[in-house]
Write a protein that holds these residues in place. Sequence first.
Motif, PDB file in Angstrom:
ATOM      1  N   ASN A   3       0.712  -1.273  -0.006  1.00 55.00           N
ATOM      2  CA  ASN A   3       0.006  -0.159   0.096  1.00 55.00           C
ATOM      3  C   ASN A   3       0.877   1.301  -0.040  1.00 55.00           C
ATOM      4  O   ASN A   3       0.488   2.138   0.093  1.00 55.00           O
ATOM      5  N   SER A   5       3.516   3.969  -1.455  1.00 54.70           N
ATOM      6  CA  SER A   5       3.617   4.665  -2.595  1.00 54.70           C
ATOM      7  C   SER A   5       5.161   4.456  -3.169  1.00 54.70           C
ATOM      8  O   SER A   5       5.819   4.063  -2.103  1.00 54.70           O
ATOM      9  N   ALA A 160      -3.925  -0.455  -9.471  1.00 57.07           N
ATOM     10  CA  ALA A 160      -5.274  -0.337  -8.575  1.00 57.07           C
ATOM     11  C   ALA A 160      -5.358  -1.609  -7.670  1.00 57.07           C
ATOM     12  O   ALA A 160      -5.619  -1.373  -6.403  1.00 57.07           O
ATOM     13  N   ARG A 162      -2.567  -3.139  -6.500  1.00 61.06           N
ATOM     14  CA  ARG A 162      -1.579  -3.233  -5.484  1.00 61.06           C
ATOM     15  C   ARG A 162      -0.625  -4.348  -5.903  1.00 61.06           C
ATOM     16  O   ARG A 162      -0.015  -4.767  -5.161  1.00 61.06           O
ATOM     17  N   ILE A 185      -6.936   5.395 -10.289  1.00 58.62           N
ATOM     18  CA  ILE A 185      -5.515   5.975  -9.996  1.00 58.62           C
ATOM     19  C   ILE A 185      -5.222   7.053 -10.541  1.00 58.62           C
ATOM     20  O   ILE A 185      -6.093   7.682 -11.260  1.00 58.62           O
ATOM     21  N   ARG A 215      -0.614   5.315  -7.918  1.00 57.11           N
ATOM     22  CA  ARG A 215      -1.665   5.966  -7.317  1.00 57.11           C
ATOM     23  C   ARG A 215      -1.593   7.549  -7.034  1.00 57.11           C
ATOM     24  O   ARG A 215      -2.698   8.169  -6.944  1.00 57.11           O
ATOM     25  N   THR A 216      -0.395   7.989  -6.626  1.00 53.47           N
ATOM     26  CA  THR A 216      -0.406   9.506  -6.305  1.00 53.47           C
ATOM     27  C   THR A 216       0.247  10.225  -7.595  1.00 53.47           C
ATOM     28  O   THR A 216       0.998   9.691  -8.228  1.00 53.47           O
ATOM     29  N   HIS A 476      -7.607   8.852  -3.985  1.00 47.83           N
ATOM     30  CA  HIS A 476      -6.336   8.000  -4.490  1.00 47.83           C
ATOM     31  C   HIS A 476      -6.019   6.963  -3.561  1.00 47.83           C
ATOM     32  O   HIS A 476      -5.206   6.046  -3.895  1.00 47.83           O
ATOM     33  N   GLN A 477      -6.393   7.026  -2.164  1.00 50.66           N
ATOM     34  CA  GLN A 477      -5.828   6.136  -1.286  1.00 50.66           C
ATOM     35  C   GLN A 477      -6.800   4.865  -0.958  1.00 50.66           C
ATOM     36  O   GLN A 477      -6.488   3.764  -0.571  1.00 50.66           O
ATOM     37  N   THR A 479      -8.931   1.677  -1.533  1.00 51.68           N
ATOM     38  CA  THR A 479      -8.501   0.320  -2.129  1.00 51.68           C
ATOM     39  C   THR A 479      -9.785  -0.497  -2.276  1.00 51.68           C
ATOM     40  O   THR A 479     -10.635  -0.538  -1.505  1.00 51.68           O
TER      41      THR A 479
END
Lengths: 481, 95, 482
Positions: A3, A5, A160, A162, A185, A215-216, A476-477, A479
Amino acid sequence: MHNKSVAELSRALASGEVSSVELTQHFLDRIQQQDSQYNSFITVCEENALADARQADELRSQGKATPWTGVPFAHKDIFCTNGVRTTCGSKMLENFVPPYDATVTANFRQAGAVCLGKTNMDEFAMGSSNESSYFGAATNPWGSNRVPGGSSGGSAAAVAARLTPAATATDTGGSIRQPAALCGITGLKPTYGRVSRYGMIAFASSLDQGGTMARTAEDNALMLNVMAGFDAKDSTSIDREVPDYTATLNEPLKGLKIGLPKEYFSDQLSPAMEQTVRNAIAEYEKLGATVKEVSLPNANLAIAAYYVIAPAEASANLSRFDGVRYGYRCDDPKDLMDLYTRTREEGFGDEVKRRIMVGTYALSAGYFDAYYLKAQKVRRLIQQDFVNALKEVDVLMSPTCPSPAFVKGEKTNDPVQMYLEDIFTIAVNLAGLPALSLPAGFVDGLPVGLQVIGDYFAEARLLNAAHQYQQVTDWHQRTPE
Amino acid sequence: MSISRDDIEKVALLARIRVNDQQVAELEQDLGNILDLVDQLQAADTSNTAPMAHPLDAVQRLRADEVTETNQREAYQAIAPATEAGLYLVPKVID
Amino acid sequence: MQWDVVIGLEIHVQLATNSKIFSGSSTAYGAEPNTQANAVDLAMPGTLPVPNEGAFRDAVMFGLAIDAEIGRRSVFERKNYFYPDLPKGYQTTQLEQPIVGPGHVEIDLPDGSSKTIRIHHAHLEEDAGKSLHEDFHGMSGIDLNRAGTPLIEVVTEPDMRSAEEAVAFAKKLHSLVTSLGICDGDMSQGSMRFDVNISLRPKGQEAFGTRTETKNLNSFRFMEQAIAHEVERQMDILEDGGEIIQETRLYNGDRDESRSMRSKEEANDYRYFPCPDLLPVEIDDSFIDDCRSRLPELPDARKARFKEQYGLNDYDAGLLSGDARLAAFFEEVAEHGKDAKLAANWTLGEFSGRLNAEDKAINDAPISGAQLGNLIVRIADDSVSSAGAKKVFEALWSGDGDNVDAIIEAKGLKQVSDTGELEKLVDDVLAGMADQIQQYREADDKKRKKLMGGFMGPLMKASKGQGNPKLFTEILKKKLED
């Protein structure tokens, strides 16, 4: 760990909290355990990845680490990787192992990043759902019956889910932004010419552009730092200084002028979609931005122009797949014509064949002026619209696509319905501008993307705008289950 | 705008893609729809607009006339469908 | 009916660059198959072209040499067709915006007149590979070493009216590109290839008739034959009331036959469009100035200088100035030999004849300009007779000695020009020829000339071939007519 970044993983590696081998093994295990649900990888490079990870750890112990040394990531299977199969989602290249690297591939190698594998995609990047992949459709982690978008659907789904912290992607008409939006994402398509196209298998040369998915926004900036830059091997690459895209992420947005193209907020948009996007824009206003309506009067012609220009270029770009020097070749060709026509019939999927034929038709004698030349003129009108709008405002914002992820099979029998999926993204490619999509909320439990379009070479500003939004939101966090 | 079966067969030949009768029928429908979509272009007034081939108004860089490549035949032919004596093999070429 | 022949040419000129037009592969001729075909030349997926500055320089130099407008902005297009020697499935070429615009070339005709042939344009493009048809189990083999070699295609206006004019133009173009150093001119290796467009029209008619294109002629002789053949073929059809079909034809020089390539052409629709992997090439003043500064002396200027500087006649000057290497050789001979007229005669006669007979290029000649020049010096100062000089030339050519004077000495070819010594020989010989002397004195001028030979034979024999014949004649005349 999965999880975290890229920025966080980079710091964890630097502090010795984790080794690259441990990290790489962790992601390989996740791919091994979970990718049967997503089909987001075409090829997983277990051995190479672990070898690269060991080397990265070694380099780090010698004090020779970059921010990417030992960080795992994945390549869209459109980037040629020396010694690793590169399929472009096609039967034509099912067993193609290039003896050379794309420039983007070489750049990540140089930075010490660890490539976990090659991600699924629509065949030759032609599609908006990943369903045209010869290797089967990828699945959206937000819904097992939903498409991840396309053509970079494998990259988006893998990020997405992970299975990788980041992945490269390409965008010809929306192929980064639309799957990024559908998978929740962040994805950036840079200015045309910012990232080298050498070794990136061509779909439509004047529209294709390599870009980033993570994701970021910050991770996108870290990726672009590696990918952007002049390449003497690509004649359309631009020789222009590359800034450190992370350096300006924290600039305040006060005074940022946002334009909303009224053509992108039409009745094609469901009220729920529109509301979600407007909420995101309201958040920007809270950050100090001002908003005004602008117009792109020729935006409605973008799809039409695109579906002449892109197939025309593709029809020539894909002529090299002839069964002579590499790739698929039909069994026992009885003569030269048979070699060509059967190799190409058997090696290409339906959508690719359709586009080659549309392009061939548009360029053929008697139709060139009415289709190709006309489309190129309309392309200039569309570009002028953007140039004019961007004189008034700093960035343009819109929904990335008209609806959230649709159900698999819903649009496969109607090519035109599939093409309309790119209605908000496609004009940007015609103009060659940079644009990103960032997670901006949910509709019916499915992610919605906000598209931010900037002026030429304004990638830093787009990343800054996305990063600031991500400091005050957590879309964006989120899941998937 | 519709496209005839003859046109489809001609285009398929130009593109070197074999098509059977059923595919021709499907393509007639699909390509016809796509051409209807792109026919929207005809409405645009482009009388004073120059065609745009590239998004950026850049000009071509030229490379110095130097040999930078070495023989890599073995690597390239390792991935070829059919070679002999360093040549790529194809069904007999008739001029 | 009387017919006018109308001919236009398209000439593919391979440029003598080091590397290919869009990649850094070598263009050297004769390498093992596919050893000079890299990822770009093989059209490997994702690879991209980057144009070669040298090819543009060569093309611009050509444009300047034919007084053409240089394309300040030229654009590469894709010409789409499938062929196994064309890896990308399209040829990258120029169509609407070529690098060289309209220009002109002057040609000299054997009757001493000259004519202007207009050039429509010349464009840059890439060559294709080669298909080898030797039997590989019923397959053809493809060698892509040549794929991507830079070419300029020179397209003329239909300004030629006979095979003779077409050949004169072709030779002039050959002379031009080799003088410029932009092409090695080696026709046997395909460095220049000609496509000939031919049509006929009734004498006096202005409108052109339907033309045919005969492709890929790679020698002046085949070109001449192919034109004669096609003119005859068209004339036969027209005189029988038939119509010429616009088509591409293939000429077989060995059998003096041609056939239609119609089947191939019918299905073609090249679908040209600007190549999106390449940007427009802009040529600025400084690039053109640089090219101009690189221009060597061109054949026309050289011819004028040869007439002026060496006092050569128009014909010799034309022959010697046409080929840059022959011209340079001649100038070396003239420099060492002092006598330009003799230098010209020997360069065009013995030397060129020998090259032709042995099918050798000038650079491969076993004799240097300096050596031939030294021989000229000895001819001019009467040290060696012209028959003796041929023996010296032979010795030099075959490597039987490399110093002219040493060869003359060793072979006893030194000509005796000491008048005292020669006079004594004449006296000795004449002493035994009283009858002949009588005969001579009674003969008229015309007959005397014939009788002279009867004295020269014995004199040359007496001098062991070393007496200077010119001096012998002078002394004889004096003695016989006194």
